[in-house]
Design a protein around this motif. Structure first.
Motif, PDB file in Angstrom:
ATOM      1  N   THR A   1       0.822  -1.212   0.000  1.00  0.00           N
ATOM      2  CA  THR A   1       0.000   0.000   0.000  1.00  0.00           C
ATOM      3  C   THR A   1       0.852   1.256   0.000  1.00  0.00           C
ATOM      4  OG1 THR A   1      -0.063   0.004   2.413  1.00  0.00           O
ATOM      5  CG2 THR A   1      -1.888  -1.102   1.280  1.00  0.00           C
ATOM      6  N   LYS A   2       2.138   1.098   0.274  1.00  0.00           N
ATOM      7  CA  LYS A   2       2.955   2.296   0.451  1.00  0.00           C
ATOM      8  C   LYS A   2       4.409   1.985   0.143  1.00  0.00           C
ATOM      9  CE  LYS A   2       3.565   1.162   5.293  1.00  0.00           C
ATOM     10  NZ  LYS A   2       2.753  -0.007   5.570  1.00  0.00           N
TER      11      LYS A   2
ATOM     12  N   LYS B   1       3.938  -2.168  11.151  1.00  0.00           N
ATOM     13  CA  LYS B   1       3.414  -1.082  10.326  1.00  0.00           C
ATOM     14  C   LYS B   1       4.336   0.123  10.414  1.00  0.00           C
ATOM     15  CE  LYS B   1      -1.457  -2.249  10.470  1.00  0.00           C
ATOM     16  NZ  LYS B   1      -2.790  -1.805  10.917  1.00  0.00           N
ATOM     17  N   ALA B   2       4.310   0.917   9.360  1.00  0.00           N
ATOM     18  CA  ALA B   2       5.073   2.155   9.364  1.00  0.00           C
ATOM     19  C   ALA B   2       4.333   3.145   8.486  1.00  0.00           C
ATOM     20  CB  ALA B   2       6.478   1.932   8.818  1.00  0.00           C
ATOM     21  N   ILE B   3       4.634   4.412   8.681  1.00  0.00           N
ATOM     22  CA  ILE B   3       4.087   5.432   7.792  1.00  0.00           C
ATOM     23  C   ILE B   3       4.850   5.353   6.474  1.00  0.00           C
ATOM     24  CG2 ILE B   3       3.832   7.931   7.453  1.00  0.00           C
ATOM     25  CD1 ILE B   3       1.940   6.812   9.545  1.00  0.00           C
ATOM     26  N   GLY B   4       4.172   5.616   5.386  1.00  0.00           N
ATOM     27  CA  GLY B   4       4.841   5.639   4.095  1.00  0.00           C
ATOM     28  C   GLY B   4       4.010   6.415   3.101  1.00  0.00           C
TER      29      GLY B   4
ATOM     30  N   PRO C   1      -6.890   0.019  13.474  1.00  0.00           N
ATOM     31  CA  PRO C   1      -6.253  -1.235  13.051  1.00  0.00           C
ATOM     32  C   PRO C   1      -6.281  -1.428  11.530  1.00  0.00           C
ATOM     33  CG  PRO C   1      -7.815  -1.624  14.840  1.00  0.00           C
ATOM     34  CD  PRO C   1      -8.005  -0.214  14.402  1.00  0.00           C
ATOM     35  N   GLU C   2      -7.205  -0.738  10.856  1.00  0.00           N
ATOM     36  CA  GLU C   2      -7.311  -0.858   9.402  1.00  0.00           C
ATOM     37  C   GLU C   2      -6.207  -0.086   8.669  1.00  0.00           C
ATOM     38  OE1 GLU C   2     -10.244  -2.167   7.309  1.00  0.00           O
ATOM     39  OE2 GLU C   2      -9.954  -3.427   9.089  1.00  0.00           O
ATOM     40  N   TRP C   3      -5.552   0.819   9.384  1.00  0.00           N
ATOM     41  CA  TRP C   3      -4.584   1.708   8.738  1.00  0.00           C
ATOM     42  C   TRP C   3      -3.294   0.956   8.418  1.00  0.00           C
ATOM     43  CZ3 TRP C   3      -2.276   6.764  11.304  1.00  0.00           C
ATOM     44  CH2 TRP C   3      -1.648   7.524  10.305  1.00  0.00           C
ATOM     45  N   SER C   4      -2.915   0.935   7.133  1.00  0.00           N
ATOM     46  CA  SER C   4      -1.663   0.282   6.739  1.00  0.00           C
ATOM     47  C   SER C   4      -0.464   1.183   7.006  1.00  0.00           C
ATOM     48  CB  SER C   4      -1.702  -0.096   5.255  1.00  0.00           C
ATOM     49  OG  SER C   4      -1.334   1.008   4.449  1.00  0.00           O
ATOM     50  N   GLY C   5      -0.713   2.481   7.134  1.00  0.00           N
ATOM     51  CA  GLY C   5       0.371   3.434   7.372  1.00  0.00           C
ATOM     52  C   GLY C   5       0.559   4.419   6.234  1.00  0.00           C
TER      53      GLY C   5
ATOM     54  N   HIS D   1       7.698  -0.736   1.535  1.00  0.00           N
ATOM     55  CA  HIS D   1       6.861  -1.792   2.107  1.00  0.00           C
ATOM     56  C   HIS D   1       7.569  -3.125   1.819  1.00  0.00           C
ATOM     57  CE1 HIS D   1       2.311  -2.775   2.920  1.00  0.00           C
ATOM     58  NE2 HIS D   1       3.104  -3.473   3.676  1.00  0.00           N
TER      59      HIS D   1
END
Lengths: 201, 185
Positions: A136-137, A193-196, B143-147, A140
């Motif tokens: 998704t980002k 998970k991480a921000i991207g 929890p749905e957030w992939s980031g 990843h």
């Protein structure tokens, strides 16, 4: 009556539209698809080309994203450390250059040259592979282990727990996961998970 | 933290007191930003996740909170910002509170975020989240957030409604999503 039916249908459609389907993609334990994507050197690359690999560190990444840039040197280090041990990095740019000009094939080639990438940097032309993986980002990571039934996903997520400061990293998730596989141990955690940057398709 | 450890030893038997202290500390953290960045009349408070958390978990209010996670380097985020800014003026009679949570790199707040806000003359409340260990807090947002960003939470405590979106918004799409949240005056 007809009005009520129409209204009911409209309501149904509205409700259906409100629930966006969760992005399809692999979970840990799934067998990942192989692909045939163009590398920055012009050659096509598939996972099946790597006869001696024990697995792959597949990383969806790109040129433009500040998170991807922050991790560039760490991705190079991962390949240098783990390619000789049988887990090479395979980087894939999932972005559509029509949406993000900085992620064009020509600029991928330039970036790979500048940073002397030791690993393939592949272009997901038509953006067909990343949705199958469920990326998704950028960046990843999908860590794969080669088995009799195919390339099994062993870890999905972030490279480590601090994008901003490599010296402040406490948990090196990918390193820990590859080390566990090399030692025949189970991977923990299997997902992080991480921000991207969202993928621009 | 060093003080805490000493206290821990000293009051090892007084668990209740320690617990109270922990709560007080969390409460105090929630009220105080880790840092305040200011330049040219623009001021942005920076929080760690525990400090930011109260914004995401307000209780006993009929206000609808629209919390947008963005960054100046994120092109789709910047593109949709005006749609969020427009909400406050579009619904003057409704209790809507827009908060823009910037995920700009901490070392780039002064260089990128403050000048950006100055240039855009942003009217919405902007806060900065400085907590690099995203794996520890992404699920707490949803929890749905992939980031991936942009991402948005819309919630209303008194209606007990909360929705999460990992997507970009047009103004029309935002209006449509807001419908169930808006309590008419």
């Amino acid at each position: 009556m007809k009005t009520i039916q129409t209204f009911g249908l409209a309501l149904l459609l509205f409700v259906a539209a409100s629930f966006s389907t969760p992005p399809a993609g692999y979970k840990v334990g799934d067998v990942a698809t192989d692909f045939k994507l163009k590398n920055v050197d012009g050659k096509m690359v598939s996972l099946s080309d790597y006869k001696n690999a024990k697995g792959f560190i597949v990383i969806f990444t790109c040129n433009h994203c500040p998170y991807a840039k922050a991790y560039e040197d760490r991705i190079i280090a991962l390949d240098k450390m783990y390619a000789p041990k049988g887990y090479p990095v395979i980087a894939i740019n999932p972005n559509n250059p029509e949406k993000q000009a900085e992620d064009s094939y020509a600029l991928m080639q330039q970036r790979a040259r500048e940073k002397k990438f030791t690993f393939p940097y592949l272009f997901d032309d038509g953006q067909k592979i990343y949705p199958q993986y469920g990326a998704t980002k950028t960046p990843h990571v999908f860590l794969l282990q080669k088995t009799a039934k195919g390339n099994v996903i062993k870890y999905i997520g972030a490279i480590d727990d601090n994008h901003e400061d490599p010296s402040a990293v406490k948990e090196k998730y990918v390193e820990a996961a590859v080390n566990a596989l090399l030692a025949n141990k189970s991977v923990t955690p299997t997902e992080t998970k991480a921000i991207g940057c969202s993928i621009k398709a | 933290m060093a003080n805490f450890r000493r206290m821990n030893l000293q009051y090892s038997k007084s668990y209740g007191f320690l617990l109270l202290l922990v709560f007080l500390t969390i409460y105090a953290n929630a009220q105080t930003p880790s840092k305040v960045y200011s330049a040219d009349g623009i001021s942005v408070k920076s929080y760690n996740f525990e400090g930011l958390r109260p914004i995401l978990e307000r209780k006993a209010t009929d206000t609808t909170y629209v919390i947008n996670f963005w960054a100046t380097w994120c092109a789709p985020c910047v593109a949709e910002l005006p749609n969020f800014e427009k909400l406050t003026t579009a619904y003057p009679d409704s209790k809507i509170k827009v908060i823009l949570v910037s995920l700009d790199f901490t070392k780039q707040v002064e260089k990128n975020l403050l000048p950006f806000l100055k240039k855009k003359q942003s009217k919405s409340e902007v806060v900065h989240l400085s907590d690099p260990d995203a794996n520890s807090w992404i699920d707490k947002v949803d929890p749905e957030w992939s980031g991936a960003i942009p991402a948005t939470v819309i919630y209303n405590p008194s209606l007990n409604l909360r929705k999460f979106y990992e997507q970009s918004f047009t103004f029309e799409a935002l209006q449509s999503e807001l419908k169930p949240f808006i309590t008419l005056p």
